[in-house]
Design a protein around this motif. Structure first.
Motif, short mmCIF file in Angstrom:
data_model
loop_
_atom_site.label_atom_id
_atom_site.label_comp_id
_atom_site.label_asym_id
_atom_site.label_seq_id
_atom_site.Cartn_x
_atom_site.Cartn_y
_atom_site.Cartn_z
N LEU A 10 0.83 -1.21 0.00
CA LEU A 10 0.00 0.00 0.00
C LEU A 10 0.86 1.26 0.00
O LEU A 10 1.98 1.27 0.54
CB LEU A 10 -0.90 0.01 1.25
CG LEU A 10 -1.87 -1.17 1.41
CD1 LEU A 10 -2.67 -1.00 2.70
CD2 LEU A 10 -2.82 -1.25 0.21
N GLY A 11 0.33 2.31 -0.59
CA GLY A 11 0.98 3.60 -0.52
C GLY A 11 0.79 4.21 0.86
O GLY A 11 0.01 3.69 1.66
N PRO A 12 1.50 5.34 1.15
CA PRO A 12 1.45 5.91 2.51
C PRO A 12 0.03 6.24 3.00
O PRO A 12 -0.32 5.94 4.14
CB PRO A 12 2.29 7.18 2.40
CG PRO A 12 3.11 7.01 1.19
CD PRO A 12 2.41 6.07 0.27
N ARG A 13 -0.82 6.82 2.14
CA ARG A 13 -2.18 7.19 2.58
C ARG A 13 -3.04 5.96 2.85
O ARG A 13 -3.76 5.90 3.84
CB ARG A 13 -2.85 8.07 1.50
CG ARG A 13 -2.27 9.47 1.42
CD ARG A 13 -2.90 10.21 0.25
NE ARG A 13 -4.28 10.55 0.53
CZ ARG A 13 -4.66 11.72 1.01
NH1 ARG A 13 -3.78 12.64 1.24
NH2 ARG A 13 -5.93 11.96 1.25
N GLU A 14 -2.94 4.99 1.94
CA GLU A 14 -3.74 3.76 2.12
C GLU A 14 -3.27 2.99 3.34
O GLU A 14 -4.06 2.41 4.07
CB GLU A 14 -3.60 2.87 0.88
CG GLU A 14 -4.34 3.38 -0.32
CD GLU A 14 -4.08 2.51 -1.53
OE1 GLU A 14 -2.91 2.27 -1.83
OE2 GLU A 14 -5.07 2.07 -2.15
N ARG A 15 -1.96 3.00 3.55
CA ARG A 15 -1.41 2.28 4.71
C ARG A 15 -1.89 2.91 6.02
O ARG A 15 -2.25 2.23 6.96
CB ARG A 15 0.12 2.29 4.64
CG ARG A 15 0.75 1.45 5.74
CD ARG A 15 2.23 1.64 5.76
NE ARG A 15 2.83 0.99 4.60
CZ ARG A 15 3.88 0.21 4.68
NH1 ARG A 15 4.45 -0.02 5.83
NH2 ARG A 15 4.39 -0.34 3.61
N LEU A 16 -1.92 4.25 6.05
CA LEU A 16 -2.41 4.94 7.25
C LEU A 16 -3.88 4.59 7.49
O LEU A 16 -4.29 4.30 8.62
CB LEU A 16 -2.23 6.45 7.07
CG LEU A 16 -2.73 7.30 8.23
CD1 LEU A 16 -1.94 7.00 9.50
CD2 LEU A 16 -2.64 8.78 7.90
N ALA A 17 -4.69 4.59 6.40
CA ALA A 17 -6.11 4.26 6.54
C ALA A 17 -6.27 2.83 7.06
O ALA A 17 -7.12 2.55 7.92
CB ALA A 17 -6.82 4.42 5.20
N ALA A 18 -5.42 1.91 6.57
CA ALA A 18 -5.48 0.51 7.01
C ALA A 18 -5.10 0.41 8.48
O ALA A 18 -5.71 -0.35 9.25
CB ALA A 18 -4.57 -0.35 6.15
#
Ligand code: SF4
Length: 359
Positions: free
Chosen positions: A116-124
Motif C-alpha cells: 500500500l501507498g502511505p495514505r492507504e497504509r495509514l487508513a489501514a
C-alpha cells in the motif's frame, strides 16, 4: 540454536483449519508472521573479526513469534490465550500495526500492508486500534481527556476544530463516560473510567477492530464485567471485530467466537470456542483447561502444567512443548508438528493427531 520450523508449504496448507468461519475476507490476516528481538544485521567485517576472535559473539535473539497464521473476520471475536511470555502481546501489536514483523505478511481487507501507498497504509492502520492493559500508563497524564480523545480524530480529518468538542462528547458517551468530565486529567478518574477513556480514544478514529491486550486484567471483578459488556455492546452497535488477548480462560469462554492457543511463539490449536472447551485436542490446551477452577466440579486440587515455559532465547527443538508434555515421543524432540485441520474449523499442531484421536 534455533528450533526447526514447519516448512512454508505445510503452514500454508494448515491455513484452512485456522481461518475461522468461512465467507467474508478477513479484516486482518497474518501470514507466516515471525518476530525476533535482538537481531542485528551481521556484516562481513563483523563476521571476519569474530573469526579472528577480535569481536564478541552476537547477542542472543528472542524468538517471540514464529511463523503464525491468524485471520480475524468482520464482527468476529477471536481470543488469544497462552502463558506469559508465549508471544501473544507481540502478536497483538503486530496485528495492530504497532510492530513490524521480522518475516511474513500482514494483510488488511485482503491487501498486504507492504503493497500500500502511505495514505492507504495509514487508513489501514487506523482500522485496527489497541486497548492496553494499563489504563493509566497508556494515557498522557499531562493532557485533558478532551484532547486525549479528540487529537487523533482531528489529525486524521475525522473532526474539524469547530466540531471536535461534539465529536469527543459522542465518543465518551459511546464508551459509557459522562462527557461533562472531559476537561479533567486522567489521574482524576478511577481505573475503570480510565479504561473507558482508552476505549473512547480508540473509537475516535472509527476502527473496524480492537486488539484488547489483557484489557480488563488490572480492574476489579465488578468493573471487569462492565467493561466486557461495553465491548459486546460496541460489537452489536458498530460491528467491531476483536482480537482479545487474555490469560483468563473464563473471560475467553464467555466472550469469544473462536480461540487461538499459543505456546512459545507458535499457534498450537485453533477452534470455535465451544469445540475447544468441549474437546481440546492439543496436550497443552488440555493442560491449560484443567487449571480452570469450576464451581460445578468443585475440585479441591488442580493439576498445574509441569515445568516452566522455556526461554524464547533458546526454544526447544521439534515440538516446543515436548519438555513438559506427558505424551512426548522421540520424534517430538526433532520434528516440529504442523498445524492441521482435525475437524471443521478446528486445527491442532501435535504428532498424536497423525495417528488419530489423542489418548
Ligand atoms: Fe506432546 Fe509430541 Fe504432541 Fe508436542 S507433538 S504436544 S510433545 S505429543
Amino acid at each position: 540454536m534455533r528450533a526447526a520450523r514447519p516448512p512454508e508449504d505445510a503452514r500454508a496448507a494448515a491455513r484452512p483449519g485456522d481461518d475461522g468461519p468461512a465467507g467474508a475476507t478477513p479484516l486482518v490476516e497474518l501470514r507466516g508472521v515471525s518476530r525476533r528481538f535482538g537481531e542485528r544485521p551481521d556484516g562481513w567485517l563483523e563476521r571476519g573479526l569474530r573469526r579472528l576472535g577480535l569481536a564478541q559473539q552476537p547477542p542472543a535473539v528472542t524468538h517471540a513469534v514464529d511463523g503464525v497464521d491468524l485471520a480475524v473476520r468482520p464482527g468476529e471475536v477471536v481470543g488469544l490465550v497462552g502463558e506469559s511470555g508465549c508471544g501473544k502481546s507481540t502478536l497483538g501489536r503486530i496485528a495492530a500495526g504497532l510492530l513490524p514483523p521480522s518475516d511474513g505478511e500482514v494483510l488488511v481487507d485482503g491487501r498486504p500492508l507492504d503493497a500500500l501507498g502511505p495514505r492507504e497504509r495509514l487508513a489501514a492502520r487506523l482500522k485496527v486500534q489497541m486497548v492496553f492493559q494499563d489504563p493509566f500508563g497508556s494515557l498522557n497524564p499531562r493532557l485533558r481527556v478532551a484532547r486525549i480523545v479528540g487529537e487523533a480524530a482531528r489529525l486524521h480529518g475525522l473532526a474539524d476544530a469547530a466540531g471536535e468538542d461534539d465529536y469527543v462528547c459522542a465518543q465518551l458517551e459511546r464508551a459509557g463516560l459522562d462527557p461533562s468530565l472531559r476537561h479533567r486529567y486522567p489521574h482524576q478518574f478511577s481505573g475503570g473510567q480510565r479504561q473507558r477513556i482508552g476505549i473512547a480514544r480508540a473509537l475516535a478514529v472509527q476502527p473496524a477492530m480492537l486488539v484488547c491486550d489483557e484489557a480488563v486484567a488490572a480492574l476489579d471483578v465488578s468493573i471487569q464485567a462492565q467493561i466486557l459488556n461495553l465491548f459486546m455492546d460496541l460489537r452489536d452497535q458498530l460491528g467491531l471485530a476483536y482480537l482479545f488477548i487474555s490469560h483468563d480462560l473464563g473471560v475467553i469462554e464467555h466472550l469469544c467466537d473462536r480461540v487461538v492457543v499459543m505456546y512459545l511463539g507458535r499457534v498450537v490449536e485453533s477452534a470455535p470456542v465451544d469445540a475447544l472447551f468441549a474437546g481440546p485436542r492439543h496436550p497443552y490446551t488440555r493442560a491449560l483447561l484443567q487449571e480452570i477452577p469450576r464451581i460445578a466440579t468443585r475440585r479441591a486440587h488442580f493439576t498445574p502444567i509441569r515445568g516452566e515455559i522455556p526461554s524464547p532465547l533458546a526454544p526447544p527443538p521439534g515440538c516446543h512443548f515436548h519438555p513438559r508434555c506427558p505424551h512426548a515421543m522421540p520424534r517430538c524432540r526433532t520434528e516440529a508438528p504442523v498445524l492441521r485441520g482435525v475437524a471443521p474449523q478446528h486445527a491442532s499442531a501435535c504428532h498424536l493427531d497423525d495417528g488419530g484421536a489423542l489418548p
